[in-house]
Scaffold this active site. Structure first.
Site, mmCIF file in Angstrom:
data_model
loop_
_atom_site.group_PDB
_atom_site.id
_atom_site.type_symbol
_atom_site.label_atom_id
_atom_site.label_comp_id
_atom_site.label_asym_id
_atom_site.label_seq_id
_atom_site.Cartn_x
_atom_site.Cartn_y
_atom_site.Cartn_z
ATOM 1 N N SER A 1 0.952 -1.190 -0.055
ATOM 2 C CA SER A 1 0.130 -0.175 0.037
ATOM 3 C C SER A 1 0.870 1.209 0.110
ATOM 4 O O SER A 1 1.547 1.447 -1.101
ATOM 5 C CB SER A 1 -0.985 -0.104 1.437
ATOM 6 O OG SER A 1 -2.025 1.101 1.003
ATOM 7 N N ASP B 1 -9.905 -3.708 -5.108
ATOM 8 C CA ASP B 1 -9.220 -2.551 -4.628
ATOM 9 C C ASP B 1 -9.486 -1.457 -5.187
ATOM 10 O O ASP B 1 -9.448 -1.214 -6.245
ATOM 11 C CB ASP B 1 -7.726 -2.938 -4.711
ATOM 12 C CG ASP B 1 -6.964 -1.764 -4.036
ATOM 13 O OD1 ASP B 1 -7.553 -1.045 -3.390
ATOM 14 O OD2 ASP B 1 -5.774 -2.215 -3.865
ATOM 15 N N HIS C 1 -8.432 -4.676 -0.780
ATOM 16 C CA HIS C 1 -7.166 -4.158 -0.482
ATOM 17 C C HIS C 1 -6.720 -4.734 0.725
ATOM 18 O O HIS C 1 -7.581 -4.851 1.819
ATOM 19 C CB HIS C 1 -7.241 -2.258 -0.374
ATOM 20 C CG HIS C 1 -6.041 -1.758 -0.121
ATOM 21 N ND1 HIS C 1 -5.007 -1.225 -1.322
ATOM 22 C CD2 HIS C 1 -5.484 -1.076 0.800
ATOM 23 C CE1 HIS C 1 -4.227 -0.683 -0.735
ATOM 24 N NE2 HIS C 1 -4.334 -0.529 0.639
#
Length: 694
Positions: free
Chosen positions: A158, A268, A298
């Site tokens: 991320s 995501d 995600h």
């Protein structure tokens, strides 16, 4: 939504944050004297002036004479949350060190907004230069002859993936990547790969996935925007180069980046930006290994062991191919639209075992026994229960032995209060005597409760209306909508194949009609039910039954009962040709496709395929011409349900026939998640309440 509340943070006058959630942390193994892990871990200072540090992870089961690659790791958290010591990332790095047989250096970088970007990038470079110092001068006994400084990888998840990219660009200028500035540095430490899992990028212009998953449960759009607002230099927008790598088409020297591994998941919100980023790198001549998997959200690998295992396998393959020289092909792509080797569960699924059923020689089934809930009162005995919803069972067809359970809320939540509020609002908005009279008549009618005629889930072959996980939602529907719920015990297949369940549903409707016309109706219905506001509702196979029942309405007389709405929660449909979501989720853990196939095989008329009209709504059957006559319809589905594509196609069919449809898709979940997730069930009640009030 309030993104501060969602992230559980609050801003302070000095620009810092109060982070209210104290995420669990894990100590290094050196602080655990009795630790028998296959991975050692220890904390070391990085830059005391910045109060930064890192945690080293080293596998203890390394074969003799093996040199370990180095992975410098950056955790996720939107630049604002978490730590290298957070339990989530400690467990992940421990597993990476063990499975990849690598030395992991996990960096505790400074967080925003107290330290806005590029502070995290600077801390990343401190870590890289610290490793270079070990290559040149040594000093840490974990960096001995078992470490290969010529195989160094940067890895992050991320926001950590974003740090990897930006630190990679800075490393180019410092000669730490092949083809850089040359010099002795290159002989001692060389970054040969960037590993970015679901990298956090953005931009002012919204992508399709930004909008499609604006209400994502883990990363909703307002929270994403706030994270960037807190992390970027003050006065910058989301097209700043730290956030949007596409804005300038990449920065100078991008073509000299090492091999890049980019991992992303179809659900995501960032997936479109990640795909664009991968294309930008490839256009610049960077060797890119893509791994985009449709099924996943995600950071799902932190919650799903199967996803984590598949990702580690893919990273291991990338690392093994990234040692000395460049690969022969400039771009290597391993995009997978259905699932990857690791994601696809390699198992032979027995649908009978999955459903806990066995088939008898006479064609009947032996079924697992689930707890049953008895009614809490009867007509023959005085009411003694203190429960908020009364229940009783009534047989409506002696011949088929079909029965129903009636749910009546004694004190419907806030109904009297709501009526008082409605009266006050009406008084404020009076526009004439006629309108007042109409409102008074409507107000009088609304004192009675709508009727929900409900059909339970179970693939037409399982469960009963009094099974505990069918009884509980009906109790909540009655109490919290509020409504009179009539839950139908229809006959199950294969002992009673379709259309038996459809006929039982029609019989239940006709029973309601008889109650509306009877001089001696059931007192709960007579005193509290509004027969002019009846809704057909079902979950899964029950939604299929509700739909088929609604199709027959123009052909049967149920006056004075009026069906004014159809509520379909994750409707069960099928077809011979697989949809994309069915192929993608063929081995879904909750409901694999072979289980759906078996249900249809047992439920449909003998010799029928899944393209029978009962299964495939696109096949025009006896009542197909009535689709345009359906009442208002509410449809709900989940992103992780193999049936999602069929449910969405069903909504499109209704819209083509000008049926008024309210659809709720986009939420992550699996088939029948409502039974195990109270929040999803409460959300369904919210949707139903809005639909009924409309």
């Amino acid at each position: 939504m309030d993104p501060y509340k969602f992230l559980n943070i609050s801003p302070n006058p000095d620009g810092s944050l109060t982070r209210h959630t104290k995420f669990p942390t894990s100590p290094p193994s050196t602080d655990q004297p009795n630790n028998n892990s296959t991975v050692m871990s220890s904390d070391y200072p990085l830059n005391p002036s910045k109060n930064t540090w890192f945690r080293l992870y080293k596998p203890t089961n390394t074969p003799t004479n093996t040199k370990l690659p180095i992975i410098i790791y950056f955790h996720g958290g939107g630049f604002v949350l978490f730590s290298a010591a957070s339990q989530l990332f400690h467990a992940s790095c421990t597993e990476l060190a063990s499975q990849l047989q690598a030395l992991i250096l996990s960096v505790e970088y400074r967080l925003a907004p107290e330290h806005r970007l590029p502070c995290a990038y600077d801390d990343a470079m401190d870590a890289i230069l610290w490793v270079r110092g070990q290559a040149l001068n040594g000093g840490n006994n974990w960096f001995d002859n078992s470490v290969d400084f010529s195989r160094c990888f940067l890895m992050g998840s991320s926001s950590g993936g974003n740090i990897v990219y930006n630190a990679g660009l800075i490393s180019l200028k410092k000669g730490l990547i092949g083809g850089g500035g040359g010099g002795d540095d290159e002989k001692h430490v060389k970054i040969v790969g960037l590993i970015m899992t679901q990298p956090f990028f953005g931009g002012v212009e919204r992508t399709d996935s930004d909008l499609r998953y604006a209400n994502d449960r883990l990363l909703p759009l307002p929270a994403r925007d706030l994270l960037w607002e807190l992390a970027l230099p003050i006065g910058s927008d989301r097209d700043h180069e730290f956030c949007n790598p596409l804005r300038s088409g990449g920065r100078g020297g991008i073509e000299r980046l090492p091999r890049c591994f980019i991992n992303g998941y179809g659900r995501d919100p960032l997936i479109d930006k990640q795909r664009e980023f991968a294309k930008m790198l490839k256009r610049s001549g960077v060797c890119v290994v893509e791994r985009f998997v449709d099924d996943g959200f995600h950071a799902c690998e932190f919650f799903d062991p199967a996803k984590a295992k598949a990702l580690v396998m893919a990273i291991k393959e990338f690392i093994c191919g990234g040692g000395g020289g460049e690969p022969s092909q400039k771009t290597t792509t391993t995009t997978n639209n259905d699932s990857t080797k690791g994601d696809k569960v390699d198992r032979n699924i027995d649908p009978f075992e999955h459903l806990k059923i066995t088939l008898n020689p006479d064609g009947s089934l032996n079924r697992a026994q689930f707890p049953l809930v008895p009614p809490n009162c009867t007509d023959s005995e005085p009411i003694t229960t203190t429960e908020p919803v009364l229940t009783k069972d009534i047989t409506f067809n002696d011949e088929t032995k079909s029965w129903l359970r009636l749910y009546y809320p004694i004190n419907p939540n806030n109904i009297e209060k709501k009526q008082d509020e409605d009266e006050e609002e009406e008084d404020k908005n009076k526009e004439g005597d006629n309108e007042d009279k109409n409102k008074e008549k409507e107000k009088e009618s609304n004192k009675k409760l709508p009727i929900i005629l409900y059909f339970h889930a179970g693939g037409m072959i399982l469960y009963h209306t009094n099974t505990i996980f069918n009884n509980e939602p009906c109790t909540r529907f009655a109490s919290e909508l509020p409504a009179i719920v009539v839950s139908v015990e229809y006959r199950l297949a294969p002992e009673h194949r379709l259309p038996s369940a459809y006929q039982d549903a029609i019989d239940a409707l006709l029973w309601l009609k008889s109650q509306a016309l009877s001089p001696n109706p059931d007192p709960w219905l007579a005193n509290h039910a509004d027969f002019s506001r009846c809704y057909l509702m079902g979950c899964s196979s029950g939604a299929n039954i509700a739909f088929r029942t609604a199709l027959t309405l123009p052909t049967i007389d149920i006056e004075p009962v009026k069906v004014v709405g159809l509520i379909m929660n994750q409707p069960l449909f099928g077809g011979v040709e697989r949809t994309r979501s069915e192929r993608r989720l063929e081995t879904d853990m909750a409901m694999p496709m072979c289980v759906f196939d078996l249900m249809w095989k047992l439920a449909l008329p003998e010799g029928s395929s899944r393209d029978h009209e009962y299964s495939n709504f696109l096949v025009k059957g006896e009542y197909g011409g009535n689709i345009g006559k359906l009442p208002r319809t509410l449809v709900r589905g989940f992103e992780g349900d193999p049936l999602l594509d069929r449910q969405m196609e069903f909504v499109r069919l209704l819209m083509r026939h000008r049926v008024r449809v309210t659809a709720h898709f986009g939420e992550f979940g699996f088939h029948n998640i409502d039974f195990v997730d109270a929040k999803r069930h409460l959300t369904m009640i919210k949707y139903m309440r809005e639909f009924i009030i409309d």
